[in-house]
Design a protein around this motif. Structure first.
Motif, short mmCIF file in Angstrom:
data_model
loop_
_atom_site.label_atom_id
_atom_site.label_comp_id
_atom_site.label_asym_id
_atom_site.label_seq_id
_atom_site.Cartn_x
_atom_site.Cartn_y
_atom_site.Cartn_z
N TYR A 84 0.91 -1.25 -0.10
CA TYR A 84 -0.42 -0.54 -0.06
C TYR A 84 0.61 1.16 0.03
O TYR A 84 0.27 2.25 -0.59
CB TYR A 84 -0.65 -0.17 1.42
N ALA A 85 1.75 0.79 0.60
CA ALA A 85 3.22 2.59 0.79
C ALA A 85 3.44 2.45 -0.91
O ALA A 85 4.18 3.52 -1.30
CB ALA A 85 4.52 2.30 0.82
N SER A 86 2.54 1.90 -2.50
CA SER A 86 3.04 2.20 -3.51
C SER A 86 2.26 3.23 -4.06
O SER A 86 1.63 3.22 -3.67
CB SER A 86 3.59 1.09 -4.35
N ASN A 87 3.20 3.93 -5.16
CA ASN A 87 2.03 4.58 -6.06
C ASN A 87 2.44 4.15 -7.17
O ASN A 87 2.02 5.25 -8.14
CB ASN A 87 2.14 6.19 -5.39
N THR A 88 3.65 2.99 -7.80
CA THR A 88 3.34 2.50 -8.94
C THR A 88 2.63 1.63 -9.74
O THR A 88 2.61 0.90 -8.95
CB THR A 88 5.04 2.41 -8.71
N ILE A 89 1.99 1.13 -10.62
CA ILE A 89 2.12 0.29 -10.99
C ILE A 89 3.14 -0.45 -12.62
O ILE A 89 2.37 0.45 -13.55
CB ILE A 89 0.72 -0.23 -11.39
N LEU A 90 3.37 -1.36 -12.54
CA LEU A 90 3.83 -2.01 -13.63
C LEU A 90 3.30 -2.10 -14.59
O LEU A 90 3.40 -2.67 -15.77
CB LEU A 90 4.75 -2.66 -13.22
N GLY A 91 2.27 -3.70 -14.26
CA GLY A 91 0.98 -3.85 -14.69
C GLY A 91 -0.10 -4.74 -13.90
O GLY A 91 0.60 -4.60 -12.77
N PHE A 92 0.00 -5.58 -14.38
CA PHE A 92 -1.57 -6.48 -13.61
C PHE A 92 -0.71 -8.07 -14.09
O PHE A 92 -0.65 -8.67 -15.64
CB PHE A 92 -2.66 -6.82 -14.58
N THR A 93 -0.73 -8.67 -13.32
CA THR A 93 0.32 -9.97 -13.09
C THR A 93 -0.64 -10.98 -12.76
O THR A 93 -1.91 -11.08 -11.99
CB THR A 93 1.16 -10.17 -12.00
N HIS A 94 -0.79 -12.33 -13.50
CA HIS A 94 -1.86 -13.28 -12.98
C HIS A 94 -1.63 -14.50 -11.65
O HIS A 94 -2.84 -15.61 -11.31
CB HIS A 94 -2.50 -14.45 -14.27
#
Length: 758
Positions: A84-94
């Motif tokens: 939750y500390a992050s504000n980055t998303i590299l993508g969505f994994t399965h």
């Protein structure tokens, strides 16, 4: 159902042996619609900050797919891929892990992109030149079976849902002029790295491929089939950043960029089926589970699946407890996860494909954690899954020659200590779950216990494990003693007298590590002397005689024989004084390399680490159950909240939550395999456990409140009940337990020796 009950004496403790004449094979589906929406109480963000390490995203109970966002990796607290500390998303994994202390998985990254598509990851400082986006939690929605977020960089709304083996994406673009999807098969999390990756365009709306990787799971293989709601107008394939000609490529770090032109409603829908066996099976899973493009219907179905499972325990409590309870129950159903295809096929530990298995094969077993509370909870709430869990263990045994320790994606990771699949099998067996080859089960248990790895050579000779020969000797030995106790129970049930006597002796080896002078469990050297210097506050992670703990915490790790431990102290009074000191001590844990798992401290009690979980309940064994009650309320108040950091330690695939679920209903499985649950202090006012469709067990806490924390008296099915414990038999028979609560400790309830736990 006709039952027989036998009592078995072992190590001063009576174990309840439940023999069901007609074992539970499966639970019939409920016909009537579930009215109450229990998913409204679930907040998937709880436990995603700090050391909780929980998965955040879209999945269904026990699903093979956990589809969710992956942040830029920043260290240990990103083991699930998200913090939750992050504000980055590299993508969505399965695929993801939930609450573990090691990172792995995060297979098959998909990212919608508008504008230029980067081929390397963005960084926290620079999201312009690489792929990925910043995001805000205010634009994030998390619910069971559904996740959505706005990707700020691309101005794309991403929505996710899932079935058991299929991840379903919905991407809404701001415009339709520059729409792309990046697929990165190289990317994993933390300790994971690719070995071989492959992608191939099958048609204008379908691609297939696989990802082989190594890491915690040393030989992981995930196959996928991916379908799009819009035609692919162009497909560029890369190995890392090098161009691969055509629309097919195999390499170490395969990526693909898919271009789309005309979008209906500015949206692209993507369905991704996965399989441990083949792309053909992945395609079949996709077609079988999500055949059409109705995203909202899949979201609704996922919610329904979660609601059905949450309905198995209906509670009445204050708002905070309702939220923590149902979020905890939700967290207990991420793993074990399904590891075979819809047709039954799965890939074994030996890497062979086993076709059309007649059971649901499971993986992701954090047994050092989960044997303590999660698996006993399953025998109450998941009766239809117990036999298949045991069958999964036995399949692993036949494929690798021993039962699993910590199994992940068809791989034995050998992580953590003990052989706790033994405890899980014996607990199931004694509770009447026997729809498997019981002779094979005993063979597997015994053979696993007769290995020579990790100090078991000494145990086989009925000796202590020398601390100068093996690290973590005390931690190993105490865990082995618990498993050996369980084997003795099963041997007794099977009339194997020699085995019973032998494993009873092994179960009592824990006494070899108790130093009566200091009253601590200590490492003992080959020459028979205690290891010196000795500091019971000291912790050296993976470098001392304990496992993620110190002597203060490990001295109590005898849940199978509390009365034997009390005898080692010399008297109940000395035992009580030492136990009181554990919780009252103001000294801090010491050492240059203290285990990060030692968290959630009350004195030296560490609720954030599983070997401690039974300790507050030990007061019941010396006739002081009110001290247990006070501690349960304190632990709830300090270490379980509705905030993102609402867990004080790793969730560990459900054990941290299982402790809460059991304890909040008023009891806990101190002994992991004898069918006895010690009473504490219920946090709920009412709990109705639907063990099966036709059998329910109700606990009513009368006059329960924040101040009325002590049990004054109890009634079972309308009659006075003086015991400070209940049995599995009581729950599976159904009925009602009334606990009358008050604001002062009772001087009579649970005090007499005959009323203390067996």
């Amino acid at each position: 159902m006709v039952k027989k009950y036998n009592r078995i004496a072992l190590g001063g403790i009576l174990a309840l042996n439940l023999i069901f004449v007609n074992p539970i094979n499966s639970q019939k589906k409920k016909d009537k619609q579930i009215q109450t929406n229990y998913t409204q109480y679930v907040d998937p963000i709880i436990g995603s900050a700090g050391h909780g390490h929980v998965f955040v995203g879209a999945n269904v109970p026990f699903g093979a797919v956990q589809l969710g966002p992956v942040n830029i990796f920043e260290g240990w607290d990103w083991c699930s891929g998200y913090n939750y500390a992050s504000n980055t998303i590299l993508g969505f994994t399965h695929t993801h892990l939930s609450g573990t202390g090691i990172g792995d998985l995060n297979d098959i990254l998909v990212l919608p992109v508008s504008g230029k598509v980067g081929l390397t990851k963005g960084t926290k400082e620079d999201m312009v030149n690489g792929y990925g986006s910043y995001f805000s939690h205010k634009n994030e929605v998390t619910k069971p079976g559904y996740y959505s977020v706005l990707l700020d960089k691309y101005k794309i709304k991403a929505e996710l849902t899932a079935s058991e083996r299929v991840g379903f994406h919905k991407y809404t673009f701001e415009d339709t002029n520059d729409s792309h999807i990046l697929i990165d098969l190289a990317d994993g999390i933390g300790w994971d790295r690719p070995v071989k990756t492959f992608i191939k365009k099958i048609s204008e709306t379908k691609i297939e491929g696989y990802r082989y990787s190594t890491g915690w799971a040393s030989d992981q293989r995930v196959y996928f089939a991916m379908e799009f709601s819009e035609p692919i107008t162009n497909m560029a394939v890369y190995d890392s950043t090098a161009v691969v000609r055509g629309t097919e490529g195999e390499g170490l770090k395969i990526k693909a960029v898919l271009d789309f032109k005309t979008l209906k409603n500015k949206q692209i829908l993507v369905k991704v089926g996965i399989s441990p066996v083949s792309t053909e099976n992945a395609s079949a899973n996709l077609k079988g589970e999500i055949p059409d493009w109705n995203f909202d219907a899949v979201v609704k179905l996922a919610d329904s699946k979660w609601n059905k499972e949450l309905h198995k325990v209906q509670i009445k409590a204050n708002e905070k407890t309702m939220k923590v309870f149902y979020t905890s129950l939700y967290h207990t159903m991420f793993a074990p996860s399904i590891f075979n295809d819809a047709n039954g096929d799965y890939r074994g530990t030996d890497k062979k494909v086993y076709e059309k298995a007649n059971f649901t094969n499971y993986t992701t077993f954090s047994l050092w954690d989960t044997y303590r509370g999660l698996h006993p909870l399953y025998t109450i709430t998941q009766p239809e899954k117990i036999n298949d869990i045991v069958k999964s263990f036995l399949a692993i045994y036949e494929q690798q020659g021993r039962l699993p320790v910590w199994h992940l994606m068809g791989n034995e990771t050998n992580t953590m200590n003990g052989n706790h699949s033994i405890a899980v099998i014996v607990d199931a067996y004694l509770k009447g779950y026997r729809d498997y080859d019981t002779n094979l089960a005993y063979e597997a248990i015994k053979k696993t216990a007769m290995q020579t790895r990790d100090g078991m050579y000494y145990v086989q000779k009925l000796e202590y494990i020398p601390a100068d020969k093996l690290l973590e000797s005390v931690g190993n030995a105490l865990e082995y003693a618990i498993d050996d106790y369980c084997i003795a129970l099963m041997a007794k049930s099977l009339n194997k007298t020699d085995d019973y006597n032998y494993f009873t002796k092994r179960a009592n080896l824990y006494k070899q590590y108790f130093d009566k002078e200091t009253t601590f469990m200590r490492g003992k050297l080959t020459n028979g002397n205690w290891r010196t210097p000795f500091n019971p506050l000291s912790s050296a992670h993976r470098k001392d005689d304990y496992v993620e703990g110190n002597a203060w915490q490990y001295t109590w790790l005898v849940p199978q024989d509390p009365y034997g431990l009390i005898e080692l102290f010399g008297s109940e009074e000395k035992f009580i004084a030492k136990l009181d000191s554990l919780f009252l001590l103001t000294d801090k844990v010491e050492g240059e390399d203290v285990s990060p798992d030692i968290s959630g401290l009350i004195g030296q009690y560490a609720h954030g680490n599983e070997p401690n979980h039974h300790i507050p309940y030990l007061y019941a064994y010396v006739g002081q159950p009110w001290k247990t009650a006070k501690l349960i309320r304190e632990i709830d108040d300090k270490f379980y909240s509705v905030k993102p950091d609402g867990l004080c330690g790793n969730e560990d695939l459900g054990q941290m939550s299982a402790w809460y679920i059991l304890s909040s209903m008023g009891f806990y499985s101190v002994n992991p395999a004898n069918g006895v649950y010690v009473l504490g202090s219920p946090l709920v006012n009412t709990a109705v456990i639907h063990h099966t469709k036709d059998v329910s067990f109700t606990i009513n806490a009368i006059n329960n409140s924040a101040s009325n924390i002590y049990i004054q008296k109890a009634e079972y099915n309308g009659k006075p009940y003086t015991k400070s414990y209940i049995t599995h038999e009581m729950i599976v028979k159904g009925g009602e337990l009334k606990l009358y609560m008050g604001d002062k400790p009772s001087t009579t309830w649970g005090v007499k020796k005959e009323d203390r736990p067996q």
